[in-house]
Design a protein around this motif. Structure first.
Motif, PDB file in Angstrom:
ATOM      1  N   ARG A  13     -29.498 -14.932 -27.458  1.00  0.00           N
ATOM      2  CA  ARG A  13     -28.036 -14.780 -27.427  1.00  0.00           C
ATOM      3  C   ARG A  13     -27.473 -15.289 -26.094  1.00  0.00           C
ATOM      4  O   ARG A  13     -28.140 -15.256 -25.062  1.00  0.00           O
ATOM      5  N   SER A  14     -26.212 -15.734 -26.144  1.00  0.00           N
ATOM      6  CA  SER A  14     -25.628 -16.416 -24.988  1.00  0.00           C
ATOM      7  C   SER A  14     -24.742 -15.523 -24.127  1.00  0.00           C
ATOM      8  O   SER A  14     -24.239 -15.967 -23.097  1.00  0.00           O
ATOM      9  N   HIS A  15     -24.546 -14.266 -24.553  1.00  0.00           N
ATOM     10  CA  HIS A  15     -23.635 -13.429 -23.772  1.00  0.00           C
ATOM     11  C   HIS A  15     -24.266 -13.009 -22.439  1.00  0.00           C
ATOM     12  O   HIS A  15     -25.481 -13.093 -22.252  1.00  0.00           O
ATOM     13  N   LYS A  16     -23.399 -12.561 -21.532  1.00  0.00           N
ATOM     14  CA  LYS A  16     -23.851 -12.089 -20.228  1.00  0.00           C
ATOM     15  C   LYS A  16     -23.698 -10.572 -20.120  1.00  0.00           C
ATOM     16  O   LYS A  16     -22.921  -9.948 -20.849  1.00  0.00           O
ATOM     17  N   VAL A  17     -24.444 -10.003 -19.192  1.00  0.00           N
ATOM     18  CA  VAL A  17     -24.343  -8.585 -18.878  1.00  0.00           C
ATOM     19  C   VAL A  17     -23.853  -8.473 -17.436  1.00  0.00           C
ATOM     20  O   VAL A  17     -24.479  -9.018 -16.515  1.00  0.00           O
ATOM     21  N   TYR A  18     -22.731  -7.813 -17.251  1.00  0.00           N
ATOM     22  CA  TYR A  18     -22.156  -7.580 -15.926  1.00  0.00           C
ATOM     23  C   TYR A  18     -22.298  -6.097 -15.587  1.00  0.00           C
ATOM     24  O   TYR A  18     -22.063  -5.241 -16.447  1.00  0.00           O
ATOM     25  N   THR A  19     -22.662  -5.796 -14.356  1.00  0.00           N
ATOM     26  CA  THR A  19     -22.812  -4.411 -13.932  1.00  0.00           C
ATOM     27  C   THR A  19     -22.065  -4.179 -12.625  1.00  0.00           C
ATOM     28  O   THR A  19     -22.245  -4.939 -11.663  1.00  0.00           O
ATOM     29  N   LEU A  20     -21.238  -3.146 -12.594  1.00  0.00           N
ATOM     30  CA  LEU A  20     -20.514  -2.781 -11.369  1.00  0.00           C
ATOM     31  C   LEU A  20     -21.204  -1.590 -10.714  1.00  0.00           C
ATOM     32  O   LEU A  20     -21.327  -0.524 -11.315  1.00  0.00           O
ATOM     33  N   LEU A  21     -21.669  -1.807  -9.480  1.00  0.00           N
ATOM     34  CA  LEU A  21     -22.328  -0.755  -8.699  1.00  0.00           C
ATOM     35  C   LEU A  21     -21.525  -0.451  -7.447  1.00  0.00           C
ATOM     36  O   LEU A  21     -20.798  -1.302  -6.938  1.00  0.00           O
TER      37      LEU A  21
END
Length: 278
Positions: A140-148
């Motif tokens: 799959r081409s989606h991205k995962v973004y995480t705010l820390l």
């Protein structure tokens, strides 16, 4: 990009206004207003042109995933979801009230665009690594973004996640560190000095962008940067309580309550004395 920058800046201003209203309406319960104000531009930029999502189909498999690991920034998160169209503005009045869906930490609800129930620091980042691995394996081409938060980076599981993400070459993972220099107990350098985060993350095998976290143009440039073969960390240097003079760089506003006078002063500083239009 000029029009998009203005769009994001306007969204961040509106979000700050909403957040102050929510804090004031929470009364004696108060809210985590300081750590929310520092990441308004970050979330506004993500929801105003970076993230792929579909409000009408919130479970769309190709949507980008945004994981809020610093779960106490819900004032910024919920108001960003208003900007995105997942939450109606009038629903913000229910924040922290009995029976509300908008609690003091986010609870997973894809219909509202909330991907993960967070509050235990570091856990959402660990889950993000797993989601990014899963996406890779599924093609799959989606991205995962995480705010820390930078204080959150005291957690050992955060560094295990940094190490694992580099090992698996997760170029579909973006970690944004809201580096406001403060946490519940004081300055991060005094509680647990993180040292040179850029050098550490580079040594861990990450591509690193070290930017002004309140500069919308810098944020958009970093988000649209194409990275291949390694995960991308954005160190967003921010100010806790950004936009309100008596909150800025003041650890007492990690969580607080607003009096009528404080609320009016804060709103005037954010809006220049003119209320924002929804």
């Amino acid at each position: 990009m000029t029009d998009q920058v203005k769009l994001v800046e306007n969204a961040a201003q509106q979000m700050r206004t909403y957040a102050l209203e929510m804090t004031f309406n929470a009364g004696r319960s108060g809210a985590h207003v300081g750590p929310a104000m520092s990441c308004m531009e970050i979330l506004a930029a993500l929801y105003c042109g970076v993230l792929k999502f579909d409000v009408k189909n919130p479970a769309w498999e190709e949507r980008d995933r945004l994981m809020i690991s610093k779960g106490h920034c819900v004032l910024a998160y919920y108001t960003a979801l208003v900007v995105a169209g997942f939450i109606k503005p009038e629903e913000l009045a229910t924040f922290e009230k009995n029976g509300t869906d908008l609690a003091g930490h986010p609870s997973m609800d894809l219909n509202r665009g909330i991907e993960y129930s967070s509050g235990s620091l570091g856990m959402a980042f660990s889950a993000s690594v797993g989601m990014a691995i899963s996406a890779k394996r599924a093609g799959r081409s989606h991205k995962v973004y995480t705010l820390l938060g930078d204080g959150e980076c005291n957690e050992g599981c955060v560094w295990e996640s940094f190490m694992a993400a580099a090992h698996y070459k997760l170029d579909n993972l973006v970690a944004i560190i809201d580096k406001n220099g403060l946490q519940l107990d004081g300055a991060t350098k005094d509680v647990m000095d993180l040292g040179d985060m850029e050098k550490k993350l580079t040594a861990f095998g990450w591509e690193v962008s070290n930017i002004d976290g309140h500069s919308v143009s810098a944020l958009l440039t970093a988000f649209f940067k194409i990275i291949r073969g390694k995960p991308h960390a954005i160190i967003a240097n921010t100010i806790k309580g950004k936009g309100v003079s008596f909150m800025e760089n003041n650890p007492e506003w990690h969580h607080g309550t607003l009096s009528q006078a404080q609320y009016e002063t804060a709103i005037a500083e954010i809006t220049g004395g003119v209320p924002c239009k929804s």
